[in-house]
Design an enzyme around this catalytic site. Structure first.
Site, PDB file in Angstrom:
ATOM      1  N   SER A  67       0.818  -1.217   0.000  1.00 19.99           N
ATOM      2  CA  SER A  67       0.000   0.000   0.000  1.00 19.99           C
ATOM      3  C   SER A  67       0.853   1.270   0.000  1.00 19.99           C
ATOM      4  O   SER A  67       2.017   1.263   0.416  1.00 19.99           O
ATOM      5  CB  SER A  67      -0.902   0.016   1.237  1.00 19.99           C
ATOM      6  OG  SER A  67      -1.650  -1.169   1.319  1.00 19.99           O
TER       7      SER A  67
HETATM    8  N1  SAH Z   1      -0.606  -4.423   3.966  1.00 12.53           N
HETATM    9  C1  SAH Z   1      -0.147  -5.056   2.752  1.00 12.53           C
HETATM   10  C2  SAH Z   1      -1.180  -4.840   1.674  1.00 12.53           C
HETATM   11  C3  SAH Z   1      -1.214  -5.935   0.675  1.00 12.53           C
HETATM   12  S1  SAH Z   1      -2.516  -5.821  -0.505  1.00 12.53           S
HETATM   13  C4  SAH Z   1       1.210  -4.495   2.379  1.00 12.53           C
HETATM   14  O1  SAH Z   1       1.539  -3.420   2.886  1.00 12.53           O
HETATM   15  O2  SAH Z   1       1.934  -5.126   1.613  1.00 12.53           O
HETATM   16  C5  SAH Z   1      -3.779  -6.810   0.235  1.00 12.53           C
HETATM   17  C6  SAH Z   1      -3.469  -8.267   0.411  1.00 12.53           C
HETATM   18  O3  SAH Z   1      -4.675  -8.887   0.874  1.00 12.53           O
HETATM   19  C7  SAH Z   1      -3.046  -9.039  -0.827  1.00 12.53           C
HETATM   20  O4  SAH Z   1      -1.783  -9.595  -0.601  1.00 12.53           O
HETATM   21  C8  SAH Z   1      -4.133 -10.126  -0.968  1.00 12.53           C
HETATM   22  O5  SAH Z   1      -3.610 -11.369  -1.423  1.00 12.53           O
HETATM   23  C9  SAH Z   1      -4.647 -10.232   0.452  1.00 12.53           C
HETATM   24  N2  SAH Z   1      -5.979 -10.809   0.613  1.00 12.53           N
HETATM   25  C10 SAH Z   1      -7.100 -10.588  -0.124  1.00 12.53           C
HETATM   26  N3  SAH Z   1      -8.132 -11.307   0.363  1.00 12.53           N
HETATM   27  C11 SAH Z   1      -7.655 -12.001   1.456  1.00 12.53           C
HETATM   28  C12 SAH Z   1      -8.228 -12.912   2.376  1.00 12.53           C
HETATM   29  N4  SAH Z   1      -9.500 -13.291   2.304  1.00 12.53           N
HETATM   30  N5  SAH Z   1      -7.450 -13.406   3.364  1.00 12.53           N
HETATM   31  C13 SAH Z   1      -6.138 -13.068   3.456  1.00 12.53           C
HETATM   32  N6  SAH Z   1      -5.534 -12.217   2.601  1.00 12.53           N
HETATM   33  C14 SAH Z   1      -6.280 -11.670   1.611  1.00 12.53           C
END
Ligand code: SAH
Length: 223
Positions: A67
Site C-alpha cells: 500500500s
Molecule cells: N498491507 C499489505 C497490503 C497488501 S494488498 C502491504 O503493505 O503489503 C492486500 C493483500 O490482501 C493481498 O496480498 C491479498 O492477497 C490479500 N488478501 C485478499 N483477500 C484475502 C483474504 N481473504 N485473506 C487473506 N488475505 C487476503
C-alpha cells in the site's frame, strides 16, 4: 547492503514521512517514527527499489500491491494503537504494515491468502528480528480465532460484502477495526468500527480509498 545505501534509504524515509504523511495531517508521532524506522525497501521487490518511497502503491507479485505509505500511516493512526494491544492484519501481503505495527503494539499476526506472499513476508520479519510479529497463510475473512480477541484489526483489502462477521466477533470490547468497504464499482470508503459493548458496535464512514479486493478462500493453483 552497504552502510551508504542504508543511510541513503533512511534519509529517504525521513523525507517520505515529512512530505507525504505529516504534511497531509497524520500527526501520531509513534506512527511517524515507526514509518521512519522500518526499512520499507526490505518489503519491496528489488526491481522496484528505485521507487520504494514513492507516493503510491507498488506491485509485489500475484497481482497484489504494497500500500501507499500515506494510507498505511493514516490507517494506523485511525486504529489508535497502544503498546499493550494485540493486533490482527487481514491481507498482510508484503508484511510491511504488519512490520510497522509490530513497532507500536505488543503482538501482531498477519494473515495472507497467497502462500508465496505469506512465506516471503514471514522471512522478512524474521530477518529483521521482528519477533512479536508473525504471518499465517489462510483466508482472513474468517479472521484468526487462535489469537482472538484483538484490540485492533486492520483489513488491508476492500470488502465487497460488508464487514466480515467473523472479524466483528474477534474484536475485543473497546477494540477498533479499520476496513475499506466497496461502495460501488468505482468507489471504496474507509470504515472504522468500534466494539463499544458485547453486542454493540459503532460505525464511522471515513474518506475514499482504493484497495485490491478482499477475496474469500485460498487461491487455486496459478492465481
Ligand atoms: N498491507 C499489505 C497490503 C497488501 S494488498 C502491504 O503493505 O503489503 C492486500 C493483500 O490482501 C493481498 O496480498 C491479498 O492477497 C490479500 N488478501 C485478499 N483477500 C484475502 C483474504 N481473504 N485473506 C487473506 N488475505 C487476503
Amino acid at each position: 547492503m552497504t552502510d551508504d545505501e542504508r543511510r541513503a534509504w533512511s534519509g529517504e524515509r525521513v523525507e517520505m514521512v515529512r512530505r507525504q504523511i505529516a504534511a497531509r495531517g497524520v500527526l501520531d508521532e509513534r506512527v511517524l517514527e515507526a514509518m521512519r524506522t522500518v526499512p520499507r525497501e526490505v518489503f519491496v521487490p528489488e526491481h522496484e527499489h528505485e521507487r520504494v518511497c514513492m507516493d503510491g502503491p507498488l506491485p509485489i507479485g500475484h497481482g497484489q500491491t504494497i500500500s501507499q505509505p500515506y494510507i498505511v500511516a493514516l490507517m494506523l493512526e485511525l486504529l489508535e494503537l497502544k503498546p499493550s494491544d494485540r493486533v490482527l492484519e487481514v491481507g498482510s501481503g508484503s508484511g510491511y504494515a504488519t512490520a510497522v505495527m509490530s513497532r507500536l503494539v505488543r503482538s501482531v499476526v498477519g494473515i495472507e491468502r497467497h502462500g508465496d506472499l505469506a512465506r516471503e513476508a514471514s522471512a522478512r520479519l524474521a530477518s529483521l528480528g521482528y519477533d512479536t510479529a508473525r504471518i499465517v497463510h489462510g483466508d482472513g475473512t474468517t479472521g484468526w480465532a487462535e489469537g482472538a480477541p484483538y484490540d485492533a484489526i486492520l483489513v488491508s483489502a476492500a470488502a465487497g460484502d460488508g464487514v466480515p462477521a467473523a472479524l466483528l466477533g474477534q474484536l475485543a470490547v473497546g477494540g477498533r477495526l479499520i476496513v475499506p468497504v466497496v461502495v460501488d464499482e468505482k468507489r471504496q470508503r474507509l470504515v472504522r468500527v468500534r466494539r463499544v459493548a458485547g453486542d454493540q458496535y459503532k460505525r464511522e464512514e471515513l474518506g475514499a480509498v482504493s484497495f485490491v479486493p478482499l477475496v474469500e478462500g485460498i487461491p487455486e493453483l496459478g492465481e
